[in-house]
Design a protein around this motif. Structure first.
Motif, PDB file in Angstrom:
ATOM      1  N   GLU A  22       9.205  21.555  42.504  1.00 44.70           N
ATOM      2  CA  GLU A  22      10.031  20.622  42.773  1.00 44.70           C
ATOM      3  C   GLU A  22       9.594  19.223  42.035  1.00 44.70           C
ATOM      4  OE1 GLU A  22      10.603  22.840  46.882  1.00 44.70           O
ATOM      5  OE2 GLU A  22       9.235  22.649  45.196  1.00 44.70           O
ATOM      6  N   GLU A  23       8.521  18.777  42.505  1.00 48.16           N
ATOM      7  CA  GLU A  23       7.939  17.533  41.980  1.00 48.16           C
ATOM      8  C   GLU A  23       7.836  17.423  40.393  1.00 48.16           C
ATOM      9  OE1 GLU A  23       4.346  16.251  43.553  1.00 48.16           O
ATOM     10  OE2 GLU A  23       5.133  16.353  45.700  1.00 48.16           O
ATOM     11  N   LYS A  24       7.529  18.643  39.637  1.00 46.59           N
ATOM     12  CA  LYS A  24       7.294  18.379  38.428  1.00 46.59           C
ATOM     13  C   LYS A  24       8.958  18.735  37.765  1.00 46.59           C
ATOM     14  CE  LYS A  24       2.706  20.771  37.855  1.00 46.59           C
ATOM     15  NZ  LYS A  24       2.009  21.895  37.475  1.00 46.59           N
ATOM     16  N   LEU A  25       9.575  19.440  38.420  1.00 47.02           N
ATOM     17  CA  LEU A  25      10.863  19.478  37.786  1.00 47.02           C
ATOM     18  C   LEU A  25      11.708  18.064  37.834  1.00 47.02           C
ATOM     19  CD1 LEU A  25      12.905  21.548  36.542  1.00 47.02           C
ATOM     20  CD2 LEU A  25      13.952  22.089  38.545  1.00 47.02           C
ATOM     21  N   LEU A  26      11.626  17.413  39.060  1.00 49.62           N
ATOM     22  CA  LEU A  26      12.144  16.219  39.433  1.00 49.62           C
ATOM     23  C   LEU A  26      11.463  15.184  38.288  1.00 49.62           C
ATOM     24  CD1 LEU A  26      13.949  14.543  40.967  1.00 49.62           C
ATOM     25  CD2 LEU A  26      11.982  14.040  42.452  1.00 49.62           C
ATOM     26  N   ALA A  27      10.355  15.063  37.924  1.00 49.40           N
ATOM     27  CA  ALA A  27       9.587  14.174  37.017  1.00 49.40           C
ATOM     28  C   ALA A  27      10.326  14.362  35.808  1.00 49.40           C
ATOM     29  CB  ALA A  27       8.221  14.349  36.953  1.00 49.40           C
ATOM     30  N   ARG A  28      10.254  15.732  35.222  1.00 46.54           N
ATOM     31  CA  ARG A  28      11.292  15.986  33.913  1.00 46.54           C
ATOM     32  C   ARG A  28      12.710  15.417  33.848  1.00 46.54           C
ATOM     33  NH1 ARG A  28      10.121  16.168  29.003  1.00 46.54           N
ATOM     34  NH2 ARG A  28       8.106  17.256  29.692  1.00 46.54           N
ATOM     35  N   ALA A  29      13.357  15.740  35.183  1.00 47.17           N
ATOM     36  CA  ALA A  29      14.726  15.311  35.050  1.00 47.17           C
ATOM     37  C   ALA A  29      14.848  13.716  35.324  1.00 47.17           C
ATOM     38  CB  ALA A  29      15.500  15.654  36.603  1.00 47.17           C
ATOM     39  N   ASP A  30      13.945  13.065  35.935  1.00 49.72           N
ATOM     40  CA  ASP A  30      13.913  11.461  35.558  1.00 49.72           C
ATOM     41  C   ASP A  30      13.809  10.917  34.319  1.00 49.72           C
ATOM     42  OD1 ASP A  30      14.249  10.777  38.279  1.00 49.72           O
ATOM     43  OD2 ASP A  30      12.096  11.161  38.814  1.00 49.72           O
ATOM     44  N   ARG A  31      12.937  11.889  33.377  1.00 51.10           N
ATOM     45  CA  ARG A  31      12.580  11.449  32.092  1.00 51.10           C
ATOM     46  C   ARG A  31      13.899  11.684  31.422  1.00 51.10           C
ATOM     47  NH1 ARG A  31       7.338  13.263  32.786  1.00 51.10           N
ATOM     48  NH2 ARG A  31       7.638  15.432  32.196  1.00 51.10           N
ATOM     49  N   PHE A  32      14.527  12.881  31.542  1.00 47.64           N
ATOM     50  CA  PHE A  32      15.750  13.115  30.726  1.00 47.64           C
ATOM     51  C   PHE A  32      16.890  11.903  31.331  1.00 47.64           C
ATOM     52  CE2 PHE A  32      14.733  17.505  30.172  1.00 47.64           C
ATOM     53  CZ  PHE A  32      14.670  17.438  28.594  1.00 47.64           C
ATOM     54  N   ALA A  33      16.910  11.620  32.400  1.00 46.92           N
ATOM     55  CA  ALA A  33      17.976  10.820  33.117  1.00 46.92           C
ATOM     56  C   ALA A  33      17.719   9.610  32.469  1.00 46.92           C
ATOM     57  CB  ALA A  33      17.941  10.658  34.502  1.00 46.92           C
TER      58      ALA A  33
END
Length: 269
Positions: free
Chosen positions: A245-256
């Motif tokens: 979850e944390e890694k996917l959320l970090a990637r999503a933050d960068r995309f956002a």
């Protein structure tokens, strides 16, 4: 391509209560209220107060106690909409205090309790369910020899056809399939890809019919599937995969952040 309704503004809800919107827009507002029961309940309460006021003012010689009641109703109607935001904030604060209190009790009873953002966040929007289904469909397509995968895509062409903005992907991400799916909101875009650090992922984008700037949130769905979702302007995005979850959320933050900066730059032109 299915048309996407304009976002419903607070002022339009006031106009709807006062009967000052045209027939086409009223139908769109009623469809929006049907999908948002708490907001519909608030609007119905405002309309009831409006009708009570009209009944009261419709009597030419209202007694003194009726005039006092009318004044009271008018004050309630005037303050109803301004208080709504305060009520929302108070409910949020109550939820936070409840979670904090539960954490203190559990900490005293059984030791430290960590409540992550994944579990404390509200239920995901409906488009996240569509994104998870699209992800599972992509995995199924990948196992079928008869289903031809389409890895090539043109971001400019997709935007022109669907009004959906796709971000640039990392160079070490390999896109294996790109599909345009129908959804209740109109066309959506689903991309299947292989990543070196997050495994097999799906990137899903759709226009949900309302404007918003929502930060990325990650939730574990089921069967090990995790969805990280966010919204920039009128496009909502979801990353789906069996990843941390944390890694996917970090990637999503960068995309956002990347999509948000591009949107602000375009708006400034």
């Amino acid at each position: 391509m299915a048309s996407t309704p304009d976002p419903i503004l607070e002022g339009e809800l006031d106009a709807y209560v006062d009967g000052q919107v045209d027939l086409r827009r009223r139908i769109e507002i009623e469809a929006y209220l049907a999908a948002h029961p708490p907001l519909a309940s608030r609007v119905m309460a405002d309309m009831r107060l409006r009708d009570e006021l009209r009944c009261a003012f419709g009597e030419p010689e209202a007694p003194a106690d009726r005039r006092a009641q009318t004044l009271k109703l008018a004050r309630r109607l005037e303050g109803a909409r301004s208080r709504q935001r305060l009520f929302v904030n108070l409910r949020r604060a109550a939820v936070v205090m409840l979670l904090v209190g539960a954490g203190w009790i559990a900490n005293a009873s059984v030791g430290p309790l960590l409540v992550g953002a994944v579990f404390a966040s509200p239920q995901p929007p409906a488009y996240v369910v569509d994104a998870v289904m699209a992800h599972r469909t992509a995995l199924l397509r990948g196992e079928m020899v008869s289903q031809v995968e389409t890895p090539d895509y043109d971001r400019t062409e997709i935007r022109a056809a669907t009004a959906i903005v796709l971000p640039k992907l990392p160079k070490d991400w390999k896109v294996t399939d790109v599909q345009v799916f129908p959804s209740k909101y109109g066309p959506s875009v689903q991309m299947a890809m292989e990543t070196p650090d997050l495994g097999l992922l799906s990137f899903y984008a759709v226009r949900p019919g309302a404007f918003g700037m929502e930060p990325a949130v990650a939730r574990r769905i089921d069967d090990g599937v995790v969805a990280a979702y966010w919204q920039v302007a009128d496009v909502a995005y979801t990353l789906v995969g069996q990843a941390d979850e944390e890694k996917l959320l970090a990637r999503a933050d960068r995309f956002a952040g990347r999509i948000g900066r591009a949107a602000r730059a375009e708006a400034a032109r």
